[in-house]
Design an enzyme around this catalytic site. Structure first.
Site, short mmCIF file in Angstrom:
data_model
loop_
_atom_site.label_atom_id
_atom_site.label_comp_id
_atom_site.label_asym_id
_atom_site.label_seq_id
_atom_site.Cartn_x
_atom_site.Cartn_y
_atom_site.Cartn_z
N HIS A 75 -21.49 -3.76 -3.76
CA HIS A 75 -21.15 -4.82 -2.65
C HIS A 75 -20.44 -6.20 -3.26
CE1 HIS A 75 -22.95 -3.07 1.09
NE2 HIS A 75 -22.51 -1.98 0.61
N TYR A 203 -25.07 -10.67 8.15
CA TYR A 203 -26.38 -11.53 8.66
C TYR A 203 -25.74 -12.31 10.03
CZ TYR A 203 -28.43 -11.05 4.05
OH TYR A 203 -28.93 -10.70 2.93
N PRO A 295 -37.37 -12.56 3.99
CA PRO A 295 -36.58 -11.56 3.38
C PRO A 295 -35.00 -11.96 3.67
CG PRO A 295 -37.39 -10.75 5.54
CD PRO A 295 -38.30 -12.20 5.06
N LYS A 299 -34.47 -11.75 -1.73
CA LYS A 299 -34.68 -12.14 -2.93
C LYS A 299 -36.21 -11.73 -3.68
CE LYS A 299 -31.35 -14.70 -4.20
NZ LYS A 299 -30.44 -13.50 -4.40
N TYR A 387 -26.86 -15.85 -3.88
CA TYR A 387 -26.82 -14.45 -3.35
C TYR A 387 -26.91 -13.45 -4.35
CZ TYR A 387 -27.01 -10.78 0.24
OH TYR A 387 -27.46 -9.73 1.04
#
Ligand code: RFL
Ligand code: PHB
Length: 392
Positions: A75, A203, A295, A299, A387
């Site tokens: 991604h 998100y 979560p 990570k 990220y």
């Protein structure tokens, strides 16, 4: 009472323990893994889904990434939605790196298969596992298998036994400092064989609480909604879950949601936790045994992998180069990366969730931070850099 010997006794056959075992085996360092559950039970736990590029590199190094490269989904971006608006963070453009969507179950299966194929020793369903004498030069692990007591003598013990394990609990309380934050909500997760609502993760912040759209493959989706801590997964019908998820997404996204029967439904609490140091004499902690992140930043598994990287390098240096410099520096090196991932996970959790006691001012601060984030290339780059994973 059978007594055996190994160089490294690894407690726990989750991703940390299995990955450490795979890396050590490639350097000819002998290790035995002791796990209290069955292999099927370990594989049945539905957990992480997003791998940092450095984690993928480490799985390459361990020689267990063939299926990951064939089936994992790279991604290049990730989406944040806030009410009706959706913003894409272009990970690739901002960092020249990507993440790979590949379930923890699959990583675990690949590691287990490679271990079995190489004839390496894993003891499943060990009862009453206990670690002894790690303060001295001859540590031992004892356990019961099929009613018989066993002793495993070793040079070092790797505590890869998760948050509820025996290793951290065996360290004298005055040798350990713990830091903890418990969040006033959980995540209700659903796994379903339906195509994902979008190609990349979403998100979502909404007035009804946080939601996350993730996936395991082009035909299997993983979704989460923020829920109250006293909620129970069994109280949620599939229809109620899909309806709640849809309400938390922008309308045009929700219109594309494909629903179906859930394969798994469970609630996970959210917590930040760090125990330090991560070494006590000849006992090392790695992964969830030493720290937990909420979560939201994806990570947990990745931090387990980075601990294992540092621990593997330290043990390699010790056994092959006869230098203790690596094991002496392990805790400090691992914790430096752990705290940065703790910060990122806490920050993203604070930004994206609805907090029960949130004042109107705090709500506006959250809104302002999101507005700033998606309008500033620098702020987006900071998110993206964390990220995709900070370098080792
Ligand atoms: P694990 O996976 O808990 O494995 C520890 C193993 O030790 C065994 N054990 C013992 N064995 C012998 N004797 C004892 N006394 C023992 N006590 C325990 C256990 O049975 C188990 O097999 O720890 P490890 O290896 O450190 O791996 C950590 C990861 O599992 C964890 O950090 C992630 O799953 C966290 N996580 C995520 N991480 C990510 O990087 N990306 C994600 O997208 C992500 N999503 C998640 C997550 C965790 C979740 N839950 C349910 C906690 C999503 C969820 C919902
Ligand atoms: C998942 O796919 O389970 C997942 C993905 C991203 C997260 C957490 C969980 O931040």
């Amino acid at each position: 009472m059978p007594t055996t010997r190994t160089q490294v006794a690894i407690i726990g056959a989750g991703p940390s323990g299995l990955l450490l075992g795979a890396l050590l085996a490639r350097k000819g360092v002998d290790a035995v893994i002791i796990e209290q559950r069955s292999a099927d039970y370990v594989l049945g736990r539905i957990r992480a889904g997003v791998l940092e590029q450095v984690t993928v590199d480490l799985l390459d190094e361990a020689g267990v990434s063939e299926r990951l490269h064939a089936e994992g989904l790279p991604h290049d971006g990730v989406n944040l939605s806030f009410g009706a608006e959706m913003h894409r963070i272009d990970l690739k453009a901002l960092t020249n790196k990507h993440v790979v969507v590949y379930g923890q179950t699959e990583v675990t299966r690949d590691l287990m298969d490679a271990r079995a194929a190489a004839g390496l020793s894993t003891v499943y369903e060990a009862q009453d596992v206990a670690v002894h004498d790690f303060g001295g030069s001859q540590p031992r692990v004892t356990y019961t298998l099929n009613g018989e007591a066993h002793t495993l003598q070793c040079d070092f013990i790797a505590g890869c036994d998760g948050y509820h394990g025996v290793c951290r609990a065996s360290v004298p309380a005055d040798a350990l400092q713990t830091h903890e934050k418990v969040y006033p909500f959980g995540w209700l997760g659903v796994l379903a064989d339906v195509p994902p609502v979008a190609h990349e993760l979403i998100y979502a912040h909404s007035e009804r609480g946080f939601a996350l759209c993730s996936m395991r493959s082009a035909t299997r989706s993983r979704y989460y909604v923020q829920c109250s801590l006293d909620d129970q997964a069994s109280r949620w019908s599939d229809d109620a879950f899909w309806a709640e998820l849809a309400r938390r997404l922008p309308a045009d996204v929700a219109a594309n949601l494909v629903t179906g029967p859930s394969i798994e439904k469970s609630i996970a609490p959210l917590r930040s936790f760090v125990a330090e140091p991560m070494r006590f004499g000849r006992l090392f902690l790695a992964g969830d045994a030493a720290h937990i992140v909420p979560p939201t930043g994806a990570k947990g598994l990745n931090l387990a992998a980075s601990d294992v990287h540092y621990l593997f390098e330290a043990l390699r240096e010790l056994f092959l180069d006869h230098s203790e410099a690596g094991i002496d520096a392990y805790s400090q090196k691992a914790l430096a990366r752990v705290w940065k991932a703790e910060r990122f996970s806490w920050w993203l959790t604070s930004l994206m969730h609805l907090f029960p006691e949130q004042s109107p001012f705090e709500q506006r601060m959250q809104q302002a931070e999101l507005d700033y984030l998606v309008s500033s290339e620098h702020a987006m780059a900071a998110l993206a850099e964390n990220y995709v994973g900070l370098p080792y």
